[in-house]
Design an enzyme around this catalytic site. Structure first.
Site, mmCIF file in Angstrom:
data_model
loop_
_atom_site.group_PDB
_atom_site.id
_atom_site.type_symbol
_atom_site.label_atom_id
_atom_site.label_comp_id
_atom_site.label_asym_id
_atom_site.label_seq_id
_atom_site.Cartn_x
_atom_site.Cartn_y
_atom_site.Cartn_z
ATOM 1 N N GLY A 12 0.773 -1.188 -0.250
ATOM 2 C CA GLY A 12 0.102 0.136 -0.381
ATOM 3 C C GLY A 12 0.452 1.222 0.225
ATOM 4 O O GLY A 12 0.388 2.180 0.226
ATOM 5 N N ARG A 15 0.615 5.717 -2.318
ATOM 6 C CA ARG A 15 -0.092 7.052 -0.615
ATOM 7 C C ARG A 15 -0.149 6.829 0.608
ATOM 8 O O ARG A 15 -0.031 5.635 1.154
ATOM 9 C CB ARG A 15 -1.174 7.401 -1.777
ATOM 10 C CG ARG A 15 -2.406 6.421 -1.106
ATOM 11 C CD ARG A 15 -3.822 6.851 -1.612
ATOM 12 N NE ARG A 15 -4.962 6.187 -1.219
ATOM 13 C CZ ARG A 15 -6.093 5.717 -1.543
ATOM 14 N NH1 ARG A 15 -6.897 6.626 -2.927
ATOM 15 N NH2 ARG A 15 -7.066 5.696 -0.736
ATOM 16 N N ASP A 62 -1.973 -7.124 -6.009
ATOM 17 C CA ASP A 62 -2.979 -7.196 -4.672
ATOM 18 C C ASP A 62 -2.522 -8.075 -3.335
ATOM 19 O O ASP A 62 -2.193 -9.501 -4.123
ATOM 20 C CB ASP A 62 -4.050 -7.970 -5.261
ATOM 21 C CG ASP A 62 -5.167 -8.051 -4.791
ATOM 22 O OD1 ASP A 62 -5.233 -7.896 -3.614
ATOM 23 O OD2 ASP A 62 -6.876 -7.972 -5.187
ATOM 24 N N VAL A 63 -2.051 -7.811 -2.603
ATOM 25 C CA VAL A 63 -1.729 -8.088 -1.623
ATOM 26 C C VAL A 63 -2.734 -9.821 -1.176
ATOM 27 O O VAL A 63 -1.932 -10.657 -0.335
ATOM 28 C CB VAL A 63 -1.893 -7.614 -0.204
ATOM 29 C CG1 VAL A 63 -0.065 -6.202 -0.494
ATOM 30 C CG2 VAL A 63 -2.949 -6.756 0.504
ATOM 31 N N SER A 141 -5.574 -0.795 14.263
ATOM 32 C CA SER A 141 -6.006 0.767 14.117
ATOM 33 C C SER A 141 -6.676 0.293 15.463
ATOM 34 O O SER A 141 -6.736 -0.708 16.310
ATOM 35 C CB SER A 141 -7.061 0.554 12.890
ATOM 36 O OG SER A 141 -7.821 1.933 13.278
ATOM 37 N N TYR A 153 -13.474 -4.092 9.164
ATOM 38 C CA TYR A 153 -12.453 -3.354 9.888
ATOM 39 C C TYR A 153 -11.904 -3.631 11.184
ATOM 40 O O TYR A 153 -10.784 -4.232 11.017
ATOM 41 C CB TYR A 153 -12.844 -1.742 9.190
ATOM 42 C CG TYR A 153 -11.628 -0.850 9.588
ATOM 43 C CD1 TYR A 153 -10.415 -1.184 8.372
ATOM 44 C CD2 TYR A 153 -11.180 -0.459 10.012
ATOM 45 C CE1 TYR A 153 -9.380 -0.745 8.554
ATOM 46 C CE2 TYR A 153 -9.965 0.325 10.092
ATOM 47 C CZ TYR A 153 -9.544 0.281 9.165
ATOM 48 O OH TYR A 153 -8.020 1.284 8.960
ATOM 49 N N ALA A 156 -10.834 -7.161 11.340
ATOM 50 C CA ALA A 156 -9.473 -7.380 10.351
ATOM 51 C C ALA A 156 -8.178 -6.782 11.844
ATOM 52 O O ALA A 156 -7.741 -7.313 11.887
ATOM 53 C CB ALA A 156 -9.659 -6.903 9.263
ATOM 54 N N LYS A 157 -8.482 -5.998 12.388
ATOM 55 C CA LYS A 157 -7.684 -5.128 12.525
ATOM 56 C C LYS A 157 -7.090 -5.672 13.923
ATOM 57 O O LYS A 157 -5.854 -5.566 14.557
ATOM 58 C CB LYS A 157 -8.131 -3.577 12.986
ATOM 59 C CG LYS A 157 -7.842 -2.857 11.918
ATOM 60 C CD LYS A 157 -6.602 -2.963 11.128
ATOM 61 C CE LYS A 157 -6.175 -1.711 9.324
ATOM 62 N NZ LYS A 157 -5.297 -2.371 9.036
HETATM 63 P P1 NAD Z 1 -5.048 4.572 1.320
HETATM 64 O O1 NAD Z 1 -6.039 4.138 1.632
HETATM 65 O O2 NAD Z 1 -4.826 6.755 1.702
HETATM 66 O O3 NAD Z 1 -3.359 4.287 1.294
HETATM 67 C C1 NAD Z 1 -4.312 2.970 0.501
HETATM 68 C C2 NAD Z 1 -3.376 1.987 -0.090
HETATM 69 O O4 NAD Z 1 -3.389 1.079 0.555
HETATM 70 C C3 NAD Z 1 -3.685 2.610 -1.468
HETATM 71 O O5 NAD Z 1 -2.553 2.776 -1.884
HETATM 72 C C4 NAD Z 1 -4.259 1.275 -1.430
HETATM 73 O O6 NAD Z 1 -3.923 1.400 -3.116
HETATM 74 C C5 NAD Z 1 -3.226 0.346 -1.521
HETATM 75 N N1 NAD Z 1 -4.412 -0.887 -1.418
HETATM 76 C C6 NAD Z 1 -5.713 -1.226 -0.975
HETATM 77 N N2 NAD Z 1 -5.908 -2.642 -1.403
HETATM 78 C C7 NAD Z 1 -5.222 -3.098 -1.733
HETATM 79 C C8 NAD Z 1 -4.263 -4.127 -2.407
HETATM 80 N N3 NAD Z 1 -5.384 -5.805 -2.104
HETATM 81 N N4 NAD Z 1 -3.106 -4.716 -2.277
HETATM 82 C C9 NAD Z 1 -2.542 -4.013 -2.551
HETATM 83 N N5 NAD Z 1 -2.597 -2.880 -2.116
HETATM 84 C C10 NAD Z 1 -3.703 -2.457 -1.724
HETATM 85 O O7 NAD Z 1 -5.246 4.155 3.124
HETATM 86 P P2 NAD Z 1 -3.513 4.972 4.681
HETATM 87 O O8 NAD Z 1 -4.405 6.155 4.877
HETATM 88 O O9 NAD Z 1 -2.676 4.793 4.043
HETATM 89 O O10 NAD Z 1 -4.000 3.607 5.975
HETATM 90 C C11 NAD Z 1 -2.835 2.956 5.818
HETATM 91 C C12 NAD Z 1 -3.275 1.894 6.953
HETATM 92 O O11 NAD Z 1 -3.187 2.577 7.569
HETATM 93 C C13 NAD Z 1 -4.298 0.964 6.452
HETATM 94 O O12 NAD Z 1 -4.490 -0.742 6.491
HETATM 95 C C14 NAD Z 1 -5.373 1.427 7.647
HETATM 96 O O13 NAD Z 1 -6.228 0.860 7.425
HETATM 97 C C15 NAD Z 1 -4.881 1.767 8.245
HETATM 98 N N6 NAD Z 1 -4.896 3.005 9.093
HETATM 99 C C16 NAD Z 1 -5.385 4.118 8.836
HETATM 100 C C17 NAD Z 1 -5.832 4.913 10.069
HETATM 101 C C18 NAD Z 1 -6.095 6.151 9.418
HETATM 102 O O14 NAD Z 1 -7.215 7.347 9.701
HETATM 103 N N7 NAD Z 1 -5.801 7.108 7.696
HETATM 104 C C19 NAD Z 1 -6.091 4.742 10.777
HETATM 105 C C20 NAD Z 1 -5.255 3.615 11.338
HETATM 106 C C21 NAD Z 1 -5.007 2.994 10.832
#
Ligand code: NAD
Length: 252
Positions: A12, A15, A62-63, A141, A153, A156-157
């Site tokens: 991921g 971004r 795709d992971v 999370s 979610y 999963a987390k």
């Molecule tokens: P984001 O949506 O900005 O980025 C997620 C990235 O994962 C994207 O680039 C997307 O293309 C990629 N992705 C999605 N599915 C995929 C797959 N099957 N295979 C490969 N890549 C895939 O999200 P973010 O906010 O940067 O979050 C990153 C991680 O942190 C995630 O696991 C999210 O659950 C976790 N998280 C985020 C927050 C928050 O507030 N933003 C809080 C707690 C946890």
């Protein structure tokens, strides 16, 4: 030993938190495999790293796809060297209240977070064990503690926390640590999408969230990248199987 020359994979990484982490690890001296569903985004982040003087490749996978994961991890190994750091960061949300949640939204979230972290860790561990050194960091999370509209979610987390502890137990004797980071509100496209879904302008959504956070601000992707940087360092070798909440204050 410094990170210099060591290889890290960030899923991921196109971004948000993943991109900030990939850039931070590159600045720390890692060669970074930036892996994402979004191939263009992954390659753009890798190009930025190279531009800044680092080493990186961008790959699409795709992971949740077993064959794609094996191919991507092996491609990183042959292009950059054996990966000894893995950040399981790829994630998606498919929020809905339980009674409205369809099976596909349940399965998608389980597949990306849990199946994805499993497949990536299984593919990468063999390189770590050969090197007798490894660091796995999984993105959990604060939603693991329960969050309305996120039954998929949050499950999963929370699952990733048990996964992390078991990895730590199984892999510790090979010099491999595993830890989870559980962020609170981080300002990314993911939280922007949540604001859109609930119909609140993102600025107001961020400001509202900040008021409820003890440090009076929301998190930025770099806040999480800083913690990943520590957890994958040599100095973190006695920290394993932990879940570290990074939420600007204590969590319940
Ligand atoms: P984001 O949506 O900005 O980025 C997620 C990235 O994962 C994207 O680039 C997307 O293309 C990629 N992705 C999605 N599915 C995929 C797959 N099957 N295979 C490969 N890549 C895939 O999200 P973010 O906010 O940067 O979050 C990153 C991680 O942190 C995630 O696991 C999210 O659950 C976790 N998280 C985020 C927050 C928050 O507030 N933003 C809080 C707690 C946890």
């Amino acid at each position: 030993m410094t990170a210099s020359g060591r290889v890290a994979i960030v899923t991921g990484g196109a971004r948000g938190i993943g991109a900030a982490t990939a850039k931070r690890l590159a600045a720390d001296g890692f060669a970074v495999g930036v892996l994402d569903l979004d191939e263009g985004g992954a390659k753009a982040v890798a190009a930025e790293i190279v531009e800044a003087g680092g080493t990186a490749v961008g790959l699409s996978a795709d992971v949740a796809d077993e064959a794609a994961v094996t191919a991507a991890v092996d491609a990183v190994a042959s292009e950059l060297g054996p990966p000894v750091v893995l950040v399981n960061n790829a994630g998606v949300t498919r929020d809905n209240l339980l009674f409205k949640m369809d099976v596909q939204d349940w399965d998608t979230v389980m597949n990306v977070h849990l199946r994805g972290a499993f497949l990536m860790s299984r593919a990468a561990q063999k390189y770590m064990i050969e090197q007798k050194f490894g660091r796995i960091v999984n993105l959990s999370s604060t939603s693991a503690l329960g969050n309305r509209g996120q039954v998929n979610y949050s499950a999963a987390k929370a699952g990733l926390q048990g996964f992390t502890k078991t990895l730590a137990i199984e892999l510790g004797k090979f010099g491999v640590t595993a830890n989870a980071i559980a962020p609170g509100f981080i300002q990314t496209e993911m939280t922007k999408a949540t604001a859109e879904r609930v119909g609140v302008p993102f600025e107001d959504f961020v400001a509202g969230a900040a008021k409820a956070i003890p440090v009076q601000r929301v998190g930025q992707p770099e806040d999480i990248a800083n913690l990943v940087s520590f957890l994958v360092s040599d100095g973190a070798g006695f920290v394993s199987g932990q879940v570290i909440y990074a939420a600007g204050g204590p969590t319940n």
